[in-house]
Enzyme design. Structure first.
Site, PDB file in Angstrom:
ATOM      1  N   ASN A  26       0.831  -1.215   0.000  1.00  0.00           N
ATOM      2  CA  ASN A  26       0.000   0.000   0.000  1.00  0.00           C
ATOM      3  C   ASN A  26       0.864   1.263   0.000  1.00  0.00           C
ATOM      4  O   ASN A  26       0.361   2.353   0.252  1.00  0.00           O
ATOM      5  CB  ASN A  26      -0.949  -0.003   1.199  1.00  0.00           C
ATOM      6  CG  ASN A  26      -0.202  -0.041   2.534  1.00  0.00           C
ATOM      7  OD1 ASN A  26       1.010   0.029   2.571  1.00  0.00           O
ATOM      8  ND2 ASN A  26      -0.943  -0.155   3.619  1.00  0.00           N
ATOM      9  N   GLU A  29       1.790   3.958   7.608  1.00  0.00           N
ATOM     10  CA  GLU A  29       0.683   3.598   6.738  1.00  0.00           C
ATOM     11  C   GLU A  29       0.177   4.823   5.972  1.00  0.00           C
ATOM     12  O   GLU A  29       0.489   5.968   6.349  1.00  0.00           O
ATOM     13  CB  GLU A  29      -0.458   3.022   7.589  1.00  0.00           C
ATOM     14  CG  GLU A  29      -0.098   1.751   8.363  1.00  0.00           C
ATOM     15  CD  GLU A  29      -0.069   0.509   7.474  1.00  0.00           C
ATOM     16  OE1 GLU A  29       0.191   0.612   6.261  1.00  0.00           O
ATOM     17  OE2 GLU A  29      -0.312  -0.587   8.026  1.00  0.00           O
TER      18      GLU A  29
END
Ligand code: GLP
Length: 249
Positions: free
Chosen positions: A142, A149
């Protein structure tokens, strides 16, 4: 933060195979070790790094490469793990690099029960070492770097982070009990990583092709954390042809 253009153009080096990419990455480490006394190097975990660490181990045994003067820096770790946790990143790295290379000066993250004080003292220790000469990084599916993140601030520091479902799933294979994958980690922040004097990102395999193109040819956005690296003047991206397949430039 979203902009569409890159302030700097990372150096891209594409190799036919993951093994050739690993040799090139090992050359970067070997050159730094030859040039600098007590170089400070951040070492990541992940399957991408297996080839690099195997090549470094080979050089230590067969070519007398000496890594004992290196100051190793931990990039990320699960929260709640200690020396007895076989699935910890520290244990993974010890098996593959630290122990075989005699690299015992290693700055660990305060992962067992991190507090603002212990996280601050990790950052202070990094600064006391004079900062990082080379930060080696992988890239998550991702676009995460370390455990930053999507959505992590570009100026984030070392902190506790929540792992999203996709990252927990990707790491399930390392855990004997797959339900035991922690939901939290400690990670160098993007701002911390960006202070390294040089950054080497390694990506191999077709599964990384899409995210690599997003990171290095798409918009610079915190939604793709690796894209923030394009604001750093000294980034090298080493890939194999599979991972580079969707890069145009
Ligand atoms: C983990 C690590 C990252 C690593 C990424 C990619 O989530 N926290 O530091 O870059 O996975 O791992 P792999 O090389 O196994 O694809």
């Amino acid at each position: 933060m979203i902009t569409t253009s890159s302030r700097y153009a990372p150096t891209r080096r594409v190799f036919d195979t993951p093994a050739a990419a690993a040799v090139a990455a090992a050359d970067v480490v070997t050159k730094l070790v030859a040039e600098r006394d007590q170089p400070v190097i951040t070492f990541p975990t992940g399957s991408t790094m297996e080839g690099l660490y195997a090549e470094l181990r080979r050089r230590v045994t067969e070519e007398k490469l000496e890594l004992d003067q290196v100051r190793g820096i931990q990039l990320d770790e699960y929260v709640g793990v200690d020396d007895e946790t076989p699935e910890s990143f520290r244990a993974w790295l010890s098996d593959r690099l630290l122990r075989p290379a005699g690299l015992d000066r290693f700055l660990r993250l305060p992962s067992l029960a991190p507090t603002p004080e212990s996280l601050g003292s990790y950052e202070a220790s990094l600064a006391a070492l004079g900062g990082v000469d080379l930060a080696i990084l992988g890239i998550g599916g991702n676009g995460h770097i370390a455990f930053n993140e999507p959505g992590s601030p570009a100026d984030s520091r070392t902190r506790v982070v929540q792992l999203n479902a996709r990252t927990q799933e990707a790491n399930r294979r390392y855990w004997g009990d797959p339900t035991a994958v922690p939901s939290e980690a400690v990670s160098q922040g993007i701002g911390t990583i960006m202070e390294a004097r040089a950054i080497l990102l390694i990506a191999t395999g077709p599964a990384k092709a899409g995210i690599l193109a997003d990171a290095f040819e798409g918009p610079i956005t915190t939604e793709v954390p690796a894209s923030i690296l394009r604001g750093h003047p000294n980034v090298t991206v080493i890939t194999d042809t599979d991972a580079a397949a969707k890069l145009r430039g």
